[in-house]
Write an enzyme that holds these catalytic residues in place. Sequence first.
Site, PDB file in Angstrom:
ATOM      1  N   HIS A 264      -3.954 -15.388   7.584  1.00 60.81           N
ATOM      2  CA  HIS A 264      -3.349 -14.343   6.767  1.00 60.81           C
ATOM      3  C   HIS A 264      -3.801 -12.939   7.137  1.00 60.81           C
ATOM      4  O   HIS A 264      -3.281 -11.946   6.631  1.00 60.81           O
ATOM      5  CB  HIS A 264      -3.681 -14.628   5.293  1.00 60.81           C
ATOM      6  CG  HIS A 264      -2.886 -13.838   4.331  1.00 60.81           C
ATOM      7  ND1 HIS A 264      -3.400 -13.374   3.133  1.00 60.81           N
ATOM      8  CD2 HIS A 264      -1.619 -13.409   4.386  1.00 60.81           C
ATOM      9  CE1 HIS A 264      -2.468 -12.699   2.489  1.00 60.81           C
ATOM     10  NE2 HIS A 264      -1.376 -12.705   3.229  1.00 60.81           N
ATOM     11  N   HIS A 492       3.434  -5.365  -1.847  1.00 65.02           N
ATOM     12  CA  HIS A 492       2.866  -6.472  -1.074  1.00 65.02           C
ATOM     13  C   HIS A 492       1.436  -6.138  -0.652  1.00 65.02           C
ATOM     14  O   HIS A 492       0.731  -6.956  -0.082  1.00 65.02           O
ATOM     15  CB  HIS A 492       3.735  -6.750   0.157  1.00 65.02           C
ATOM     16  CG  HIS A 492       3.402  -8.021   0.873  1.00 65.02           C
ATOM     17  ND1 HIS A 492       2.669  -8.040   2.041  1.00 65.02           N
ATOM     18  CD2 HIS A 492       3.677  -9.309   0.590  1.00 65.02           C
ATOM     19  CE1 HIS A 492       2.520  -9.294   2.457  1.00 65.02           C
ATOM     20  NE2 HIS A 492       3.113 -10.080   1.592  1.00 65.02           N
ATOM     21  N   LYS A 494      -2.580  -5.356  -1.172  1.00 67.23           N
ATOM     22  CA  LYS A 494      -3.638  -5.949  -1.995  1.00 67.23           C
ATOM     23  C   LYS A 494      -4.840  -5.005  -1.992  1.00 67.23           C
ATOM     24  O   LYS A 494      -5.349  -4.641  -0.922  1.00 67.23           O
ATOM     25  CB  LYS A 494      -4.087  -7.308  -1.453  1.00 67.23           C
ATOM     26  CG  LYS A 494      -3.016  -8.392  -1.521  1.00 67.23           C
ATOM     27  CD  LYS A 494      -2.206  -8.439  -0.278  1.00 67.23           C
ATOM     28  CE  LYS A 494      -1.210  -9.584  -0.316  1.00 67.23           C
ATOM     29  NZ  LYS A 494      -0.110  -9.420   0.629  1.00 67.23           N
TER      30      LYS A 494
END
Length: 609
Positions: A264, A492, A494
Amino acid sequence: MSADEELARKLQAQFDREVAEYDVRKSHITQHKLATKIHSVSDSEDSDYFEKSTEVDKHNGSQDLFGPDKSHSSESYIYDTDTDLEEETAKTNSTKKKPVCQYGARCYRKNPSHLEEYFHPKSQGKRKFEEDIQKPESSKKPKFSMKASTEKMPLDSFEEFQPFSFFLTKVSDIPQRHNAMGAMNLRDILSASMGELKSSCHFNFMFEIPWLLKQYPEEFRKMPLLLVHGEQGRQELDIKAEADPFSNVSLCRAPLDIPYGTHHTKMMFLLYETGLRVVIHTANLISNDWYQKTQGIWISPVFPPLKSPAEKGDSPTGFKSDLLQYLAAYKAPRLAPWERHIQAHDMSAANVHMIGSVPGRHTLNNKHHWGHLKLKKVLSERGPDSGLVKNWPVVGQFSSIGSLGTSKEIWLLNEWGQSLSACKKEPSAILPASKLNLIFPSKDNIRLSLEGYNGGGCVPYSIKTASKQPWLTPLFCQWVSEGRGRSKAVPHIKTYTRCSPDGSQAAWFLVTSANLSKAAWGVLEKDRSQLMIRSYELGVLFLPQFFGCKNAFKVTSHVEEVPQSKIPIFPLPYDLPPKTYVKGDRPWFVDVPCVDLPDTFGTMWCPPL
């Protein structure tokens, strides 16, 4: 034939086509259901959704999204499933000629062999965007003013936002002033203005290779390019086929030794004639992620070559050694040249700390190198004084949520929260729920977004996961970004921070790829002696003392103040203090129909059953 008869004939033909399309959709409804769920996970990159039902949390006995849950009947929730994901996939694929692409309706791969091999259900909300991006350049209205882009070169924008060097991605269809300051797109980052590129490397979760190459200036498109991915099995064959036409593109697969983990991390290495630049961000390398979403980017300075091999070239934050340690965890020969490039460059100018996660069960001192324990270690050594932040809340902001347990004390407060509330030279304390604000899009945040309900595909919180942790919702706050003009750009990004009650200062700020999940941050096992992490994640931590501030730095979402200020001001991606949910608000659930109110485009949200 009269005009009325001709009109009637056309209407009948249109009706017949719609009936035929409906029958096709209905015949694939099980496939579409599975594809939607899998893509929801992949778009959020939250591997907690994938845990098998037999892997029960030892603390709370909760089970994950696709496992048979005996505590709920099959009719408790509209989108419950009583079939294990792998079994359902096998059963579906065995009865269909084509297996379903894991990205479902949102797949952006254009490779003919991929399209031939996999079934791709179509999303109505996506069609307009697809048609728009596939139009010839001459027929499209420019999304960003060419005049504005020539007035300020990317390097000028970069230098304007020092020393923090934190940017948001540019967003289409918002006022130009919000893209003119503190915002970069991928073409800006890769432009010749930023440096004469020799080669580059991208770490990411999702790639659209032809689109990625078009973001490079034409003179750099043949330069060596390495893509680090986590695809396995058929998906690995697909990405190899997609890369095959480009002789300069090579691939490196990240090992994922713990089931249901993901690669990720989102990072770039850009090697120039004059040095090396590192970029850490939150966007997948697909066109949709750089279009109308809110994403975060940290861009390093150009690190020059070392003058002498005897020099270490590390910074007071240990950025270089942490980066080399992170790359070593891949154990990948194809990354060895980039490890040598990093070793050969002087990174003493890096003013951020690297906070990373790598898959594994980490023990002894090694467990403090990764996940939330790494953040805890840095904050315990260099973080805020407890007296200053005693009444300052921790704010978390993310686009996906994993299974966190049946109570907030199990992991969120007693483990993860304890790490994020760590203070310098103070014993760890449990984070009170009253000092935790979690920014997560509400239903109306998504409904009224630039993308409408379709934008909620990258915010895949499931009703089944939510139903097991109802204690979480009272901690939620709205996504509000009026200062950056991005209240309607689905987040989107973080981020995590500890800010003053009035939202004017922060003791630290972290931008990362890590969502709110155990898979990303890690979970302690074996009487807290072992930290288990499933996925690769990476972020950078900003601490005030490395930016000329004493105990905290000033923050604002009104970024026009940033270049004009004599003291460093951190450019926030959202407004502070957070705005809590009020009566009538609820979190966005990707698998719950929304038919009471239409979205920006006048459409409803009807996910497949």
